[in-house]
Motif scaffolding. Sequence first.
Motif, short mmCIF file in Angstrom:
data_model
loop_
_atom_site.label_atom_id
_atom_site.label_comp_id
_atom_site.label_asym_id
_atom_site.label_seq_id
_atom_site.Cartn_x
_atom_site.Cartn_y
_atom_site.Cartn_z
N SER A 149 0.85 -1.08 -0.06
CA SER A 149 0.04 0.17 -0.05
C SER A 149 0.81 1.30 -0.03
CB SER A 149 -0.86 -0.10 1.13
OG SER A 149 -0.35 -0.03 2.46
N GLU A 150 2.08 1.35 0.51
CA GLU A 150 2.91 2.35 0.66
C GLU A 150 3.32 2.76 -0.41
OE1 GLU A 150 5.53 1.44 4.12
OE2 GLU A 150 4.18 2.35 5.56
N LYS A 151 3.92 1.65 -1.25
CA LYS A 151 4.31 2.00 -2.40
C LYS A 151 3.59 2.12 -3.82
CE LYS A 151 9.03 -0.36 -1.28
NZ LYS A 151 9.90 -1.49 -1.23
N SER A 152 2.39 1.76 -3.62
CA SER A 152 1.35 1.92 -4.59
C SER A 152 0.66 3.27 -5.01
CB SER A 152 0.20 0.99 -4.24
OG SER A 152 -0.91 1.02 -5.21
N PRO A 153 0.80 3.57 -6.24
CA PRO A 153 0.21 4.69 -6.74
C PRO A 153 -1.31 4.99 -6.64
CG PRO A 153 0.71 3.54 -8.62
CD PRO A 153 1.26 2.70 -7.48
N ILE A 154 -1.97 3.76 -6.43
CA ILE A 154 -3.51 4.05 -6.16
C ILE A 154 -3.72 3.13 -4.88
CG2 ILE A 154 -4.06 3.99 -8.71
CD1 ILE A 154 -4.18 0.69 -8.78
N PRO A 155 -5.19 3.22 -4.53
CA PRO A 155 -5.25 2.69 -3.29
C PRO A 155 -5.75 1.20 -3.35
CG PRO A 155 -6.79 4.76 -3.61
CD PRO A 155 -5.77 4.40 -4.89
N ILE A 156 -5.12 0.35 -2.29
CA ILE A 156 -5.35 -1.12 -2.20
C ILE A 156 -6.31 -1.40 -1.38
CG2 ILE A 156 -3.89 -2.92 -1.65
CD1 ILE A 156 -2.79 -1.73 -3.99
N LEU A 157 -7.08 -2.50 -1.77
CA LEU A 157 -7.89 -3.11 -1.08
C LEU A 157 -7.36 -4.75 -0.70
CD1 LEU A 157 -9.85 -1.81 -3.22
CD2 LEU A 157 -11.68 -3.04 -2.11
#
Length: 349
Positions: A149-157
């Motif tokens: 989640s910290e490295k993602s450019p979009i929100p994570i489920l």
Amino acid sequence: MANATNHAHTGPNGASISRPLTPGVYAPIPTFFKAGSEDLDVDALRSHVVRAAKAGVRPLIAGSMGEALHLTHSERIEIIHAARAALDEAGLTQTPIIAGTGTGSTRETVELTKEAAAAGADYAIVIASGYFAGALTKKALKAFWAEVSEKSPIPILIYNYPGASGGIDLDSDLITELAIEYPNLAGVKLTCGNVGKLTRICATVSDASFSSLYPRKNPDAPFLVLGGYADFLLPSAYANGHGAITGLANVAPYTIVRLFELSEGVRTNPSLLPEAQRLQGIVGRADFTIAKASISGTKALIEKLYGYGGLPRKPLPPIEPDAFEALWAHPHVQDIVKVERELSGKASS
């Protein structure tokens, strides 16, 4: 935790578009393959995504129902591109796309999530690999979704599905901790089917104070608690849940959306309860019966109803003809087909 700039989305005309993650019905879209070659049938995928979206069902691309495990990275990206293009061409530019990006390692999952975002995914849903399930402690599991989640450019489920992750079953305490501590996490899908777990998580994340105490990195992406089946939509609403990501919405999209609407409406209009209970019974029985037929059975039902569907990719076997005839004739299936035809007919008239 300060808010960060939203992930930018651009529509067909170049304008900036916001596609919030909101409560409702989502469907893990099957990936369709051409007979014989097993090449992607992109035309069928495009048609199905638009069909579902017009009924009010938002797509999850490259999930379990989408046989993500059987796809190459480039194929996953291709179908995300295709789904976004199909929605935009149909005028459904506000419909968000969730993409499944869970892989074997944290590194590869991060890489694929970035590629999915660039391809048009608004959100990603991530499952933990079960290959080394016995070695993944609570600390390791927490670190996995934290880093992704910290490295993602979009929100994570978070995707909690013990049947596809070597028996890994996240408990309500861990999911709630993740929601509190990591602001780029935007929800959880509970394919464990545990209504008590959903209730406990919602007691924290659906409380009015949660969004101010623990603001999300992207304000368009509040933390949603979604069932993995449609058979507890009504109970979920009473626990302040947010809907479902359900394979049954591929077969009966209008029915599942209507059940969600009734379930939400009951909270302010108790007179809707008898109809909501009736429809929940039909949906619950159909979900139980069709889920046992797995991906091949769902695809065969789509073929029967809509003229496309085809076979799963090997090594998954197709449903046997006798088994499909029994599935189609089953009263649970016929009941929901009848309701779906009634509701879709009203929608198109």
